[in-house]
Structures are given as structure tokens and as C-alpha cells.
Design a protein around this motif. Structure first.
Motif, short mmCIF file in Angstrom:
data_model
loop_
_atom_site.label_atom_id
_atom_site.label_comp_id
_atom_site.label_asym_id
_atom_site.label_seq_id
_atom_site.Cartn_x
_atom_site.Cartn_y
_atom_site.Cartn_z
N ARG A 367 86.03 26.26 36.20
CA ARG A 367 85.35 26.80 34.97
C ARG A 367 84.79 27.99 35.42
NH1 ARG A 367 80.32 25.10 32.74
NH2 ARG A 367 80.33 25.57 30.18
N ASN A 368 83.77 27.83 36.43
CA ASN A 368 82.97 29.01 37.04
C ASN A 368 83.82 30.51 37.25
OD1 ASN A 368 80.76 27.26 36.94
ND2 ASN A 368 80.75 27.14 39.08
N VAL A 373 85.71 35.67 35.42
CA VAL A 373 86.82 36.59 34.83
C VAL A 373 86.68 36.91 33.45
CG1 VAL A 373 89.10 36.90 34.55
CG2 VAL A 373 88.45 35.70 36.66
N GLN A 374 86.22 36.15 32.72
CA GLN A 374 86.18 36.49 31.17
C GLN A 374 85.12 37.63 31.16
OE1 GLN A 374 84.88 33.32 28.89
NE2 GLN A 374 84.57 34.57 27.11
N TYR A 375 83.78 37.34 31.69
CA TYR A 375 82.77 38.04 31.34
C TYR A 375 82.91 39.53 32.25
CZ TYR A 375 80.47 34.87 28.45
OH TYR A 375 80.02 34.06 27.34
N GLY A 376 83.67 39.38 33.23
CA GLY A 376 84.06 40.53 33.88
C GLY A 376 84.95 41.65 33.14
N VAL A 377 85.81 41.00 32.59
CA VAL A 377 86.43 41.69 31.45
C VAL A 377 85.55 42.17 30.44
CG1 VAL A 377 88.40 41.52 29.54
CG2 VAL A 377 88.76 40.66 31.96
N PHE A 378 84.74 41.41 29.94
CA PHE A 378 83.98 41.92 28.68
C PHE A 378 83.03 43.05 29.33
CE2 PHE A 378 81.30 39.79 25.03
CZ PHE A 378 81.28 41.06 24.66
N ALA A 379 82.42 42.95 30.52
CA ALA A 379 81.62 43.93 30.89
C ALA A 379 82.29 45.19 31.61
CB ALA A 379 80.95 43.46 32.25
N THR A 399 86.79 40.59 21.96
CA THR A 399 87.90 40.08 21.52
C THR A 399 88.84 39.80 22.74
OG1 THR A 399 87.64 40.99 19.39
CG2 THR A 399 89.92 40.18 20.21
N VAL A 400 88.97 40.83 23.63
CA VAL A 400 89.78 40.92 24.56
C VAL A 400 89.42 39.81 25.47
CG1 VAL A 400 90.75 42.20 26.60
CG2 VAL A 400 90.31 43.30 24.22
N SER A 401 88.08 39.77 25.93
CA SER A 401 87.77 38.78 27.10
C SER A 401 87.99 37.10 26.48
CB SER A 401 86.15 38.81 27.11
OG SER A 401 85.30 38.50 26.17
N TRP A 402 88.00 36.97 25.22
CA TRP A 402 88.16 35.72 24.84
C TRP A 402 89.43 35.13 24.76
CZ3 TRP A 402 85.00 31.47 24.84
CH2 TRP A 402 83.65 31.63 24.95
N ALA A 403 90.59 36.28 24.65
CA ALA A 403 91.90 36.38 24.80
C ALA A 403 92.38 35.99 26.15
CB ALA A 403 92.61 37.56 24.30
N ALA A 405 90.30 34.51 28.29
CA ALA A 405 89.86 33.08 28.58
C ALA A 405 90.68 31.92 27.95
CB ALA A 405 88.38 33.03 28.02
N PHE A 406 91.50 32.29 26.88
CA PHE A 406 92.25 31.25 25.99
C PHE A 406 93.53 30.99 27.12
CE2 PHE A 406 96.19 31.18 23.67
CZ PHE A 406 96.06 29.71 22.85
N VAL A 407 94.02 32.16 27.63
CA VAL A 407 95.22 32.31 28.35
C VAL A 407 94.87 31.42 29.64
CG1 VAL A 407 97.09 33.57 29.67
CG2 VAL A 407 96.39 34.20 27.30
N MET A 408 93.76 31.45 30.35
CA MET A 408 93.53 31.23 31.67
C MET A 408 93.27 29.56 31.23
SD MET A 408 91.05 33.52 33.51
CE MET A 408 89.87 33.38 32.38
N MET A 409 92.72 29.13 30.42
CA MET A 409 92.17 27.92 30.04
C MET A 409 93.59 26.91 29.60
SD MET A 409 89.42 25.97 29.94
CE MET A 409 88.21 27.24 29.83
N VAL A 410 94.48 27.53 28.83
CA VAL A 410 95.73 26.68 28.51
C VAL A 410 96.58 26.60 29.85
CG1 VAL A 410 97.85 26.93 27.21
CG2 VAL A 410 95.60 27.30 25.98
N VAL A 411 96.80 27.54 30.40
CA VAL A 411 97.71 27.37 31.74
C VAL A 411 96.94 26.56 32.60
CG1 VAL A 411 98.34 28.59 33.73
CG2 VAL A 411 98.42 29.63 31.61
N TYR A 412 95.67 26.37 32.78
CA TYR A 412 95.03 25.65 33.80
C TYR A 412 95.30 24.35 33.45
CZ TYR A 412 91.45 23.34 36.90
OH TYR A 412 90.84 22.53 37.62
N LEU A 413 94.82 23.92 32.25
CA LEU A 413 94.91 22.47 31.63
C LEU A 413 96.45 22.14 31.71
CD1 LEU A 413 91.85 22.39 29.05
CD2 LEU A 413 91.85 21.41 31.27
N ARG A 414 97.04 22.66 31.24
CA ARG A 414 98.67 22.25 31.25
C ARG A 414 99.00 21.87 32.67
NH1 ARG A 414 103.22 26.06 28.63
NH2 ARG A 414 102.08 25.24 26.90
N ARG A 415 98.33 22.51 33.62
CA ARG A 415 98.71 22.27 35.10
C ARG A 415 98.12 20.69 35.50
NH1 ARG A 415 96.77 22.87 40.16
NH2 ARG A 415 95.29 24.21 39.54
N VAL A 416 96.88 20.74 35.37
CA VAL A 416 95.98 19.73 35.69
C VAL A 416 96.04 18.09 34.80
CG1 VAL A 416 94.51 21.20 37.05
CG2 VAL A 416 93.77 20.59 34.77
N ASN A 417 95.96 18.47 33.34
CA ASN A 417 96.13 17.56 32.56
C ASN A 417 97.28 17.26 31.85
OD1 ASN A 417 93.45 16.97 33.19
ND2 ASN A 417 92.55 17.46 31.05
#
Length: 490
Positions: A367-368, A373-379, A399-403, A405-417
């Protein structure tokens, strides 16, 4: 799903009421203070919010997790966690308040770009300990899944706050609005403590009062603090830093224009997202089976998509009218910024639902990293544009930073859960995205094209909500409207 819809209904009602109060508050401030005053008030309120959120060092999420975990298992252990959390947060908030007062001059220069507003920062700073304690006691109520009491406390706090704000701001303008931030914090603490005391009962209140400081409890809380502090700092601090930079580059008036966009975006999303997370986070904290967790996430995703998309489409189609009604015509420059911001809000709503298992499953490091990464893209986007284009940089960065974050979160939770969107949710995600992007792309405010946008919104509604969901919502509404006695004569 029924329990989630019931909770969303309860919290949603309180969120609607709170949004209504916020509308009245914003209108009052807009008429009396104008864009420049709104821009300054946003910084004062933002400073208080950031400090109250960061001061507990991310431990508040751990408190929610353990309050929920021991709610039905070990009352004595829960009492120790509650007492230890309350004392820890009090010490941290008092220390942070003293530091803010010690360094108030540089803080004033950073937040407002002028030392002339130094005195105005004192009331919101003094309110920090009260806000932190109010969060502690509301966390106890939320952990028990008592959504009725939780939502009642939120509404009561908002209504009392508005009742205090109106005479203060009408009498003393910006100074009165600033004093209100201190008084509001006290009211929030009083209502939250009263609500928690009622939820505890006599035995638990006595156990909490008599419980010693528990070192194992604080150790467990700090495990969550380690995990949550970086995201908390980024989530709370970045909007404040962003607005401070807008003040430095474009002035308080342009910050007031951006604040309209930021406030509207935050307030309407708070209705579905607060309702969803208030129930789903403690619920997922009690689950162990991955299948049950993934089902809860899919339920939350569907709720988030349905409610947020409906709100986004309504805002896009009426943004000029909405700004005039909620603020004034002096804020109409914000209307041009809505389309890109709303697309980002849709993605944000989905991310909020998908990421729900991260904290209960203690996926701290992942999560960290994703937050950085998300806020780095935003900044990178925000600070990469010329100073004159900061407002455009803010909405595109959002908009771009949340997009990302969406890709990262879905890929990660697909792998671990092994998480997958259900077929229904996949269709809803696609139809919602297409509808929002299509309406956002229409030239505005041409009346004929506005009618086209209304047709798109109606087509989305007719194809996205299933008959089964309508029946579930109907059952919940009928249950809520049924009198306590349940007599057939009703």
C-alpha cells in the motif's frame, strides 16, 4: 449485500444531510467572503484537517481494526485498546498543537503567502486536540457497526456547526469563520464522546476509565501507524500543499476557484464512499476466507459505481447551475475544470472500494509503495506544468494518478487474493466509464447537447441497475420506513 445496502442507506442519509449543511455553509461563505475569502478559509480549514489527520500517526486505522476485532470477543482487551488509544491520541494532539503555535509564523507564510493572516491560524490550531479525540470516539461507534448512532453523530455535529457559523460569519466575516473552526472542533468532540458513551454502556465505560495503559496495545497500534502514516501524510497533506502552491503562483482568488471544484468533488463522493467504508472496513476486518473478502469487495465496488456515477453525471449536466446556486456567479470559472476532474473521481471511487482489504490483511508495504507511485505521478504532472497552468495541472494530475492507482491495485489484489471483478461489475465499470467520458466530452453549455447528455445518463441508468438490486433497495427502504411496532395497520 443486504447488510451493506442497509448501512449505505443509513450513512448515505447522514451524508446527504451533511452535504446539505455544507451547501448552506458554502453559500454563506461564498456570499460573505467571495473567492478570495474562500481561498483563505480553505487554507485555514485545510491546515486544521491535515494536522488532525496526521497527528495520530496513522494509528487510528489500527484502532478501528482492533476495536472491531475485539468487539465481540474480549471486552477487557477492547477496553484496554480504547483507553490506550484515547490517551495516546490526546498526548500526540497536544504536542502537535504546541509545535504549530511555536512555528506559527513559517506555517502562515507557507499556507497563505502572507504574515498578515497569522492571528487567523490560532483558532483552527487550538481545535486540533478536540478533533483528534472526536475521531477516536467515533471510531469506537463505527467498530460496533452501529451505523444509526454513527450517522446521527455526523448529522448532529454538522447542524450544530452551521448554527454556530452563521452568526459568527455574519457578525465578523472571515474572523468569525475562523473562530468557528475552534468552536466546531469542541462540538465535534462533545457529540462523539456522548455517542460513544451511549454505545458503551455503564460496564464498558467503567472498564475504559479504569483500564491501565497497555504497552502491547500501543505496539499493535504502531504496526498500523508504520503502515498508514505515509499514505495518510500523502492523502491529507498533498491537497494542502497543492493549494498552497496555487496561492503562491496564482493568488488566493484562484485558490478560491479551485476550492469550489475540490469541495464539490469531495462532498458528493463522501456520500457513497463514507457509507461504503464505514461498513465494509470493519466487516472485512472480521473475515478470513478470501472468497468472502472478494465478495465483500465486489459488493462495495458495485455500490461505489452506482452511486458515484449517478452523482457525477448529475454534476456534469448541471455544473453551471450548481455553481450559481451553491456559490455565486463569481465562481463560474470552475465549471470549465469539472469534466476532467469528474472522470478522475469515477476512478477514485472504484479504487476506494477495491483497496478495502489492504489494511485488514496488513498489506502495508504494498500500500505504501502504491501510494508513493500514485502521488509521485500527481506531483510530476502538477509541478511539471507552467505556473500559469497550475489549475489544469491539478485536475489532470488527479485523474491520471488515480488511473495509475487503479491499475496497480487491481493487478496486486488479483495476485495475492485472486480477486476478480464479477461479470456484472465489469459491465457496470465499462458502461459507467463510457457514460461519464461521453458526457464530460460534450461542449457546454449548449442546450441541445445538454439534452444529449441527459439521454446518455438515462441510458446508463436503465442498463446498469438490475431488477434484483432494485428489489433489495426496496426491501431496505420498506424496512427503514416500517414503524417500530410493525403493525399491519401501518
Amino acid at each position: 449485500m443486504r447488510a451493506l445496502v442497509r448501512s449505505v442507506f443509513l450513512i448515505g442519509l447522514s451524508s446527504v444531510a451533511n452535504t446539505g449543511v455544507s451547501v448552506l455553509r458554502n453559500k454563506l461563505l461564498a456570499v460573505t467572503l467571495g473567492p478570495t475569502g474562500i481561498g483563505l478559509f480553505a487554507q485555514l480549514f485545510g491546515l486544521q484537517t491535515v494536522a488532525a489527520g496526521i497527528v495520530p500517526l496513522g494509528l487510528q486505522t489500527g484502532a478501528l481494526r482492533y476495536f472491531a476485532l475485539y468487539r465481540t470477543g474480549d471486552p477487557n482487551r477492547q477496553a484496554r485498546f480504547v483507553a490506550t488509544s484515547a490517551r495516546t491520541f490526546l498526548w500526540l494532539s497536544v504536542g502537535a498543537t504546541a509545535l504549530c503555535l511555536l512555528f506559527i509564523r513559517p506555517i502562515t507564510l507557507w499556507a497563505t503567502n502572507s504574515p498578515a493572516y497569522l492571528v487567523l491560524l490560532i483558532p483552527p490550531i487550538l481545535g486540533i486536540p478536540f478533533l483528534v479525540q472526536s475521531q477516536t470516539w467515533l471510531t469506537y461507534v463505527q467498530a460496533g457497526l452501529d451505523m444509526r448512532a454513527y450517522s446521527r453523530a455526523l448529522v448532529l455535529t454538522s447542524v450544530l456547526g452551521l448554527a454556530v457559523l452563521a452568526p459568527l460569519v455574519l457578525a465578523w466575516g472571515l474572523k468569525g469563520a475562523t473562530i468557528h473552526l475552534f468552536v466546531f472542533a469542541i462540538l465535534a468532540w462533545a457529540v462523539a464522546r456522548w455517542t460513544a458513551d451511549r454505545a458503551m454502556g455503564h460496564e464498558m465505560r467503567r472498564a475504559v476509565d479504569e483500564a491501565p495503559f497497555d504497552r502491547p496495545a500501543i505496539t499493535s497500534l504502531f504496526r498500523f501507524g508504520y503502515a498508514n502514516l505515509p499514505p495518510f501524510v500523502l492523502t491529507l497533506m498533498f491537497p494542502f500543499v497543492l493549494r498552497a502552491q496555487i496561492v503562491h503562483d496564482l493568488g488566493l482568488t484562484r485558490n478560491g476557484i479551485y476550492q469550489v471544484l475540490f469541495a464539490v468533488s469531495t462532498q458528493y463522493l463522501a456520500i457513497p464512499l463514507n457509507a461504503m467504508t464505514a461498513y465494509s472496513f470493519p466487516r472485512i476486518s472480521q473475515l478470513r476466507e478470501l472468497g468472502a473478502i472478494n465478495q465483500e469487495v465486489n459488493n462495495a465496488t458495485r455500490v461505489a459505481l452506482l452511486f458515484s456515477t449517478a452523482g457525477i453525471l448529475a454534476l456534469l449536466l448541471s455544473r453551471d447551475v450548481m455553481i450559481r446556486v451553491l456559490y455565486s456567479s463569481r465562481f463560474l470559472d470552475a465549471a470549465a475544470l469539472f469534466p476532467v476532474q469528474m472522470v478522475g473521481d469515477l476512478v477514485k471511487a472504484v479504487v476506494f472500494a477495491v483497496q478495502l482489504p489492504m489494511l485488514p490483511q496488513e498489506r502495508f508495504r504494498a500500500r505504501n509503495v502504491m501510494s508513493l507511485v500514485q502521488y509521485g505521478v500527481f506531483a510530476g504532472i502538477f509541478f511539471g506544468v507552467p505556473a500559469a497552468a497550475r489549475l489544469q495541472g491539478a485536475i489532470w494530475g488527479h485523474t491520471v494518478s488515480w488511473a495509475v492507482a487503479f491499475v496497480m491495485m487491481v493487478v496486486y489484489l488479483r495476485r495475492v487474493n485472486g480477486f476478480r471483478f464479477t461479470a456484472e461489475n465489469t459491465r457496470l465499470l465499462l458502461s459507467s466509464t463510457v457514460a461519464v467520458v461521453a458526457v464530460a466530452s460534450l461542449p457546454f453549455p449548449d442546450l441541445r447537447l445538454r439534452l444529449v447528455g441527459i439521454a446518455i445518463a438515462l441510458a446508463w441508468a436503465l442498463t446498469s441497475i438490475t431488477r434484483r438490486e432494485i428489489e433489495r433497495i426496496r426491501e431496505v427502504l420498506l424496512a427503514r420506513l416500517q414503524p417500530a411496532g410493525g403493525g399491519s395497520d401501518a
